[in-house]
Design a protein around this motif. Structure first.
Motif, short mmCIF file in Angstrom:
data_model
loop_
_atom_site.label_atom_id
_atom_site.label_comp_id
_atom_site.label_asym_id
_atom_site.label_seq_id
_atom_site.Cartn_x
_atom_site.Cartn_y
_atom_site.Cartn_z
N PHE A 1 -21.35 49.56 -64.77
CA PHE A 1 -21.24 48.22 -64.22
C PHE A 1 -20.02 47.53 -64.83
CE2 PHE A 1 -25.78 48.93 -63.54
CZ PHE A 1 -25.90 48.48 -62.23
N THR A 2 -19.27 46.81 -64.00
CA THR A 2 -18.18 46.01 -64.52
C THR A 2 -18.28 44.61 -63.93
OG1 THR A 2 -16.71 46.61 -62.71
CG2 THR A 2 -16.64 48.01 -64.68
N ASN A 3 -17.59 43.68 -64.57
CA ASN A 3 -17.62 42.27 -64.17
C ASN A 3 -19.05 41.76 -64.12
OD1 ASN A 3 -14.75 41.67 -63.79
ND2 ASN A 3 -14.89 43.27 -62.25
N TYR B 1 -15.34 49.47 -70.95
CA TYR B 1 -14.62 48.70 -69.92
C TYR B 1 -15.58 47.71 -69.25
CZ TYR B 1 -12.13 47.77 -65.54
OH TYR B 1 -11.53 47.17 -64.48
N GLY B 2 -16.81 48.17 -69.03
CA GLY B 2 -17.83 47.31 -68.43
C GLY B 2 -18.08 46.07 -69.29
N THR C 1 -15.11 43.67 -69.20
CA THR C 1 -14.96 42.87 -67.98
C THR C 1 -16.11 41.89 -67.79
OG1 THR C 1 -16.04 44.63 -66.71
CG2 THR C 1 -13.64 44.62 -66.70
N PHE C 2 -17.22 42.12 -68.51
CA PHE C 2 -18.39 41.23 -68.35
C PHE C 2 -18.11 39.86 -68.94
CE2 PHE C 2 -22.43 39.41 -69.66
CZ PHE C 2 -23.22 39.59 -68.54
N TYR C 3 -17.49 39.83 -70.12
CA TYR C 3 -17.29 38.55 -70.81
C TYR C 3 -15.96 37.92 -70.45
CZ TYR C 3 -21.30 39.92 -73.57
OH TYR C 3 -22.55 40.28 -73.95
N ASN C 4 -16.02 36.61 -70.18
CA ASN C 4 -14.80 35.90 -69.82
C ASN C 4 -13.80 35.84 -70.97
OD1 ASN C 4 -15.24 35.31 -67.18
ND2 ASN C 4 -16.38 33.43 -67.61
#
Lengths: 576, 156
Positions: free
Chosen positions: A167-169, B51-52, B55-58
């Protein structure tokens, strides 16, 4: 034992059971999306929510253990509204192109929409927009169709232990993708396709080669040859609602002839050939102080894994090409010569249970004089699609036989499609080659079954040969670490990337019935048991091939046609 | 400096992932791909997993920051005062979307939830300067100030 009530039915459940399991035991269906049997529940999708007396919120039944005296409603109107809303929201963030979708009529989202009687669009709004990843020769990822259930991520991480996708973003931008969104071909992916088998929608699917095949069939100049992998015959019937484990070899042959193939051969012949070459190689390594343990090389997913992660151990892998590549090489050399055909006019199509085979067929190492051994690979599912479009009513087809001479095979080849099968077949022949005597009992049940790593020791002429069978690529690292440390006691190791072997390959029919692996394997063992010849070295056509063409196993010509080399892909990936 | 980060944290301990990423961002101003791969190797996680998280945290950036960081307030008060138009104007003027950096690496455009300066809404903030009651018309003038600064530095 715990007593509880589900939908006013008294249920006895075992301590530690989830509500979902308890409900299932009395025939109450609760829908699931993110749930995966035998894995720790993630409770992410909330589709399995139920109402429990005394609890304020709806709770996910897949993750909640049963308690004494619990009163549960799995189908109250509150539950139904909640589920329906979840499904409606998923649908509205989905392309809804079911009519032209490869998973039309075999889609869990479609099923849920039907089951919950969804008849209107209530939440029309912005939809996610992601590009399709077509970077790999085997698979496509279409994140627009993804419902973020996470089953592919968990399969890749927890079962196969590859971790190519995650999962990303977050929030609306959440997306399952490869590192830096760069595409599968430059990720750690080994293209095994296990993620395709668990995907509820068409977000993951194979890269189709159907067009190339149809073009070749329509080309009058092409001499088209099909070959069928051992595992395909035990599964294809499932696409036509036949019981799991029905052997449909004869019907597939007829179907392929009706599609227009000039010859239909059996990859099992190539499997027997592989055994002769591989057993000879093993014996040579054992007696000449070669690199031991030796690994099998039939599984291209395993090969890709080793090339990407353990390039320093590539010497341990047998140099034998996989069975369908051997078959292809023999078709374009021996058979072409025999029939007076120009190898350039021959188009070999492999029907495979596997997605990695597509990648394998495109490897430059697997071609002679720039002619690929195999021109196209179709998965079991793709062949069914070709049958449908060709107006073939599969269940009504009469049975037919493979063409000679590359259609003859033994029982040893039949079991290649299941975990432990290659090992069992190899031992049957290696025993004979080393001792000069035939194995009395050819059923080597110790290497059968679905444990992660199976061990077996066999005494051949006073020497003990230790073998191991790795069932699923997720179980291979421990074995490889032993070798790195110089502590491995094994001589010969089989590795199959897919749990269960090729019968559970990434190209096989898609459904979530838990008994599928066992029943499909049983079908292959039944084929083996019924065979007159059950050892590869008893294959008459194979003996003829060696007499007329190849000479000896591992001869110069065999090496040229039937053996290959491997590539350090770690280096390639690092340089990208 | 970067080497110390990898020495500071034990190998194969996933619990340090976020702290490591923060330290690396401190050094580089963003998280370079190469470093993410090294972190994955160090703590024994897949690259896709790291990478996940990144990209999760701003707070984590995957692209280098520009020289000047423009923050557009998209809080309630600024929203009422048409901060959406301000953002669009900046995006058009710079040729990038919020969250991106201009090709000349001069500006990075970001949105924030509230700067606590609601009385002078709509507000934008560039580095340490705050601009209140901003109008779309003013935007080119404000940006020019920073472009000129850059030119002055390059002449020196």
């Amino acid at each position: 034992m715990i007593e509880l009530t589900i939908n006013d039915i008294k249920v006895k459940a075992e301590e530690g059971m989830t509500i979902l399991e308890a409900a299932k035991s009395v025939g109450i269906h609760i829908p699931t999306l993110c749930y995966m049997k035998d894995l720790f529940p993630s409770g992410a999708c909330r589709i399995c929510v139920v109402e429990v007396d005394g609890m304020r919120n709806l709770i996910p039944s897949c993750a909640y253990p049963v308690k004494e005296g619990m009163k549960i409603q799995t189908n109250s109107s509150r539950v139904r509204v909640a589920r329906k809303t979840i499904i409606e929201l998923l649908i509205e963030n989905h392309p809804q192109d079911c009519l032209i979708c490869v998973r039309n009529k075999n889609c869990e989202l479609q099923d849920l929409s039907e089951r919950y009687n969804i008849r209107e669009h209530r939440y029309v709004g912005e939809k996610k927009n992601h590009a399709i990843d077509i970077s790999s020769p085997s698979m496509e990822r279409d994140p627009a169709k993804c419902i973020l259930c996470g089953r592919c991520v968990r399969t890749c991480n927890e079962i196969q232990k590859i971790g190519a996708i995650d999962f990303t973003n977050r929030g609306f931008k959440s997306n399952v993708t490869t590192p830096f969104n760069k595409g599968l071909n430059v990720s750690d992916c080994i293209l095994c396709g296990q993620c395709i088998l668990v995907c509820p929608t068409a977000a993951l699917r194979e890269r189709s080669h159907a067009k190339e095949v149809v073009n070749a069939l329509n080309d009058k100049k092409k001499f088209t040859v099909a070959q069928i992998a051992p595992a395909v015959r035990a599964t294809l019937g499932e696409e036509y609602n036949l019981p799991i484990g029905t052997n449909v070899t004869g019907k597939i042959i007829t179907g392929l002839r009706r599609l227009g193939f000039d010859k239909v051969f059996d990859t099992n012949f190539g499997a027997d050939l592989t055994i002769i070459e591989e057993a000879t190689e093993l014996i040579n390594r054992l007696s000449n102080g070669g690199t031991i343990p030796m690994f099998t090389s039939c599984c291209p997913g395993w090969i890709k894994f080793a090339e990407q992660n353990y390039p320093h151990l590539l010497d341990h892998i047998s140099t034998c090409k996989s069975p369908h590549e051997m078959e292809g090489a023999i078709i374009k050399s021996y058979y072409a010569k025999k029939m007076g055909l120009n190898p350039e006019d021959i188009f070999v199509v492999s029907i495979m249970p596997c997605t990695v085979k597509k990648f394998e067929a495109s490897r430059p190492e697997l071609s002679e004089a720039k002619l690929p051994d195999v021109d196209a690979v179709l998965t079991t599912r793709e062949l069914v699609r070709l049958f449908k479009v060709a107006g073939i009513d599969f269940n009504d087809l009469p049975d037919d036989e493979f063409d000679d001479p590359l259609g003859e095979s033994t029982g040893a080849a039949a079991i290649f499609g299941t975990s432990g099968g290659v090992m069992e077949a190899a031992l049957r022949t290696a025993y004979f080659k080393l001792s000069g005597k035939e194995l009395e009992n050819v059923d080597l049940t110790d290497v059968r079954g679905f444990d992660g790593v199976k061990e077996y020791s066999v005494d051949i002429n006073g020497t003990t040969v230790n073998v191991a069978v790795v069932n699923g690529i997720g179980n291979v690292r421990g074995i490889l670490e032993q070798i790195e440390k110089g502590e491995s006691k094994y001589h010969f190791i089989e590795v199959m990337a897919c749990p269960g072997g090729c019968i559970n390959g990434g190209g096989q029919p898609i459904h979530q019935k838990p008994e599928k692996v066992e029943k499909r394997a049983r079908a292959l063992y039944e084929i083996d048991a019924k065979m007159k010849h059950r050892k590869s070295h008893e294959n008459e056509s194979l003996k003829k091939l060696y007499n007329e063409f190849l000479g000896e196993p591992n001869s110069h010509l065999s090496h040229e046609l039937l053996h290959t080399t491997y590539v350090n892909r770690k280096k390639i990936l690092e340089e990208l | 400096m970067e080497g110390n980060i990898f020495q500071k944290y034990p190998k194969n301990d996933r619990s340090n992932l976020i702290a490591m990423l923060q330290d690396l961002q401190e050094v580089y101003g963003y998280l370079p791909e190469e470093e993410i791969r090294k972190v994955a190797d160090h703590i024994g996680m897949s690259v896709s997993g790291v990478y996940g998280v990144a990209t999760f945290y701003n707070q984590f950036r995957l692209t280098p920051l520009g020289k000047n960081i423009i923050r557009v307030c998209r809080g309630t008060a600024c929203h009422v005062k048409n901060s959406a138009n301000i953002l669009t104007a900046l995006e058009n003027e710079l040729g990038i979307c919020a969250g991106q950096t201009t090709r000349d690496k001069l500006f990075t455009l970001e949105t924030v939830a509230c700067m606590g300066a609601c009385s002078i809404a709509p507000v934008i903030n560039i580095n340490d300067d705050y601009y209140g009651r901003v109008t779309v018309k003013e935007i080119p003038k404000i940006l020019n100030k920073y472009k000129k600064q850059e030119q002055a530095v390059s002449i020196e």
